[in-house]
Design a protein around this motif. Structure first.
Motif: not given
Lengths: 129, 643
Positions: B623-633
């Motif tokens: 899966g993938a998710k948006q990071n809180e501050h910047r970028g993605a995980t």
């Protein structure tokens, strides 16, 4: 006998950083090696360097950034860039007519580049001889 | 004479009653005779001993039974007596018209009964009263009597039947259209009780489609044929009824056939019969569909009774196991089981015998040498006293073959993705190899010079040689890793250390990250267990996630240019997450893992889809998710390796 030209090698890769100075010494130069731009900038050797052999891709401050910093500081040291990457898009635009050695390079190629750089530049080191 | 139920105190009246020139019968509400006087016995010639129960009614003319019956009903209902004229059969067989009175009569038991009194009318001849009941009758008279007895029997049967089954009855002289109908008859056809009982009244009700049948049956009746036929009627309210009519000619009256019969409303049984037939049809249809469906889905169905060890197989079961329909199902079939699968099949059977539901997959080696994959399930029926399994066996050979083909395609695709990555990586591979090569060249040149000098510096020369060896090893390592990553190998499921895999991929990509001026920060938890998977495939996934993160940072990174990879163990799975400080996820997060979805120009866009296929084939999650501050995980989890 004229004092040996003082060369500085700045490269984060230890293979080059260790082997290149030995070869340059065999050529008859005085050589100091630095692992990063920061190390070099903090070193007193900065002021007596005749020729800089500078790696382009380094973590932290890159080779071209170091070159710009030196210009900003008013220290115009002749520089030969060394790189293992042929396709960095910004190399040409950044470096203009500055010589670039592609790793791996032969000893003649190296020597020609150094001699040509040293002969076309003023030699701040010779003033102190 | 019947008088045993009459109280003794009335004996004088009884004597009187016996001699009055009238016929008297007393019956209860069930028409069972309680008493008849001598006048009745003499007139009808029916001996008291032969009159039992309701057979006395046989003396009433069939066409007059309803008349008397209606009067009887009024009497029993307490509506008083009725005078009427009706025919009774005398002992000579002839019917005599009598004036009759039907009245309520309270029985000694206290129950309401009724009585029939022939008070007036045709005088009873003295000779008849004096007739010796025991005197011999002529032969013709005897014959006549037996015929009459038969007639009476039939009449009695109809009456009994009508009372018991609420069936309408009738007597008809069809040639004269002279009919008598019971109340039930009127009710069934919904004909007004006042209406004259003619055939036309009934005909009006007959369903148009059945009119021809009805008319031909009536015509047959007029010529003396018995009838038994069914027809539909439509009642004034529009209701549809199925009627069965039975008519039997009971005798000829002046050459005309007289019929007695019944009409029975068989709507309910007919409708339920139709419903039943429909259900049977549906059941047959469903069974037919099931058989087709079994064939289409290659699924056989079986029932297996544990107690009796008896089984029933559907046709498809026999087809799947290529068994002879006359054979004992299981024995022959189980002989085909692949030797390697025998233990698991034996386990399946022993579980079943202990009453557990079973489900399993095994292979069969058919007589022609082909292999079949079979999936079998069995469920114990819960509410069955006998322990019975119902189950299904499915031939999943094609499914398995398709899965294998899919795996091959997936492997090919993964290879394509790797080769595609190789193209992308060529520059950094060159970088990785160039560095040690540059070192080796420098060392060799330096060494040569050192050894060629007038006073060779052996110690320094040795140092250069040692460094050369080190750099050569380093270059070799790079080549080895590349070979491992880009060579196509068959899948092997083994215990894989994700930390080690991440480090290897990180090493391969070191140059790539440096070139992009991006920091690769490995924060690996060294306590994680190994996971179950194929090392090359998992490295491929990691490679894709690393490259993806690197691209994200390169194309949109700000001041912080970092890719961080972390491993951790949680809930039986090892998770590797790769977070970047890049541009973050676009709006199409759903499509991220679809094949050929790409936001980059130089990729085929299959990296993530291949990654998903790999992870899911290992029962993992990606899966993938948006990071809180910047970028993605981006992350994936794989179950730990269990021995």
């Amino acid at each position: 006998m004229r004092q040996k030209p003082r060369l500085a090698v700045v490269d984060d890769d230890e293979s080059v950083r260790e082997s290149l100075p030995d070869l340059l010494r065999e050529f008859g130069y005085h050589v100091e090696a630095f692992a990063s731009a920061k190390d070099y900038l903090e070193s007193p050797y900065l002021d007596i360097t005749d020729l800089l052999l500078l790696d382009i891709a380094m973590p932290g401050m890159t080779g071209p950034e170091l070159a710009r910093e030196l210009t900003r500081l008013g220290k115009s040291i002749p520089t030969i860039f060394i790189t293992a990457n042929r396709d960095i898009p910004s190399v040409d635009s950044l470096l203009g007519a500055v010589p670039v050695l592609m790793k791996p390079f032969g000893d003649d190629e190296l020597r020609d580049a150094i001699e040509s750089s040293l002969s076309t530049s003023t030699r701040p080191g010779s003033d102190r001889s | 004479m019947v008088h045993h139920r009459v109280g003794r105190s009335h004996i004088d009246y009884l004597g009187l009653i016996q001699i009055i020139p009238s016929l008297i019968v007393v019956a209860d509400r069930e028409d069972v005779i309680w008493f008849s006087n001598r006048g009745w016995d003499v007139f009808t010639g029916l001996k008291a001993s032969t009159i039992d129960g309701t057979s006395w009614i046989n003396a009433i003319h069939p066409l007059d039974i309803h008349k008397i019956g209606n009067a009887r009903a009024r009497a029993l209902a307490g509506d008083g007596g009725t005078d009427l004229a009706a025919r009774l059969q005398a002992r000579d067989g002839n019917f005599r018209n009598l004036h009759l009175h039907v009245a309520p009569f309270d029985l000694a038991s206290g129950d309401r009964g009724w009585c029939l009194i022939g008070m007036y009318g045709c005088p009873i001849k003295a000779a008849e009263t004096e007739l010796d009941l025991n005197s011999d009758m002529s032969a013709s008279e005897t014959k006549r009597h037996s015929e009459l007895a038969e007639l009476r029997r039939i009449t009695a049967q109809f009456r009994e039947g009508q009372r018991l089954s609420s069936t309408g009855s009738f007597t008809s002289d069809l040639q004269r259209d002279e009919n008598r109908w019971s109340e039930e008859f009127y009710r069934i056809f919904e004909i007004d009780a006042d209406a004259p009982p003619t055939v036309e009244r009934v005909r009006e009700r007959v369903h148009p489609d059945d009119l021809a049948l009805f008319d031909s049956e009536m015509e047959r009746g007029r010529t003396g044929h018995n009838g038994d036929f069914e027809f539909r009627v439509i009642t004034p309210k529009g209701g549809l009824r199925y009627i069965r009519g039975i008519a039997r000619m009971i005798y000829h009256l002046d050459g005309r056939p007289i019929f007695m019969g019944i009409v029975q409303d068989v709507t309910e049984s007919r409708l339920s019969e139709i419903a039943l037939r429909k259900r049977e049809g549906e059941l047959r249809q469903a069974n037919y569909h099931l058989t087709i469906a079994q064939g289409l889905s290659k699924t056989g169905i079986f029932i297996w009774n544990l107690s009796s060890d008896e089984s029933r197989w559907s046709d498809e079961m026999y087809r799947i196991f290529d068994a002879n329909p006359s054979s004992t199902p299981w024995t022959e079939a189980l002989e085909l089981v692949h030797p390697m699968d025998r233990p698991s099949v034996d386990g399946l059977i022993s579980r079943a015998r202990s009453g557990e539901d079973f489900e399993g997959e095994f292979r069969l080696i058919m007589r022609d040498g082909t292999t079949k994959n079979i999936k079998m399930v069995g469920r114990l029926l819960a509410d069955e006293a006998e322990r019975t399994f119902v189950g299904a066996a499915q031939d999943i050979t094609e499914v398995r073959q398709q899965e294998e083909a899919l795996n091959r395609i997936r492997a090919d695709l993964a290879h394509v993705a790797r080769v595609s990555a190789l193209g992308t990586l060529s520059a950094s591979i060159a970088h990785e190899v160039s560095q040690p090569l540059a070192g080796i060249l420098n060392n060799a040149n330096a060494c040569l010079r050192m050894l060629s000098a007038d006073s060779p510096n052996l110690e320094k020369a040795l140092e250069t040689v040692r460094r050369s060896l080190r750099d050569a090893t380093r270059a070799t390592e790079v080549v080895r890793r590349l070979r491992v990553l880009f060579m196509r190998e068959a899948l092997t499921v083994e215990a894989v250390d994700l930390n080690e895999a991440a480090r290897e991929v990180g090493a391969i990509l070191r140059g790539e990250f440096w070139r992009g001026l991006v920091l690769l920060d490995l924060r690996l938890d060294e306590t994680i267990p190994k996971v179950r998977g194929d090392r090359i495939q998992l490295q491929q996934v990691i490679l894709n996630l690393f490259l993806n993160a690197l691209d994200a940072v390169s194309s949109g990174g700000g001041d912080e240019r970092r890719v961080r990879a972390e491993t951790k163990f949680n809930g039986g799975c090892v998770t590797l997450s790769v977070s970047d400080t890049g541009t973050g996820l676009g709006p199409d997060t759903e499509k991220l893992f679809d094949a050929f979805h790409t936001t980059k120009d130089n990729r085929m866009g299959i990296g993530l889809s291949v990654s998903r296929a790999i992870v899911e084939s290992l029962d993992g999650e990606i899966g993938a998710k948006q990071n809180e501050h910047r970028g993605a995980t981006f992350y994936f989890s794989i179950p730990r390796y269990a021995n």
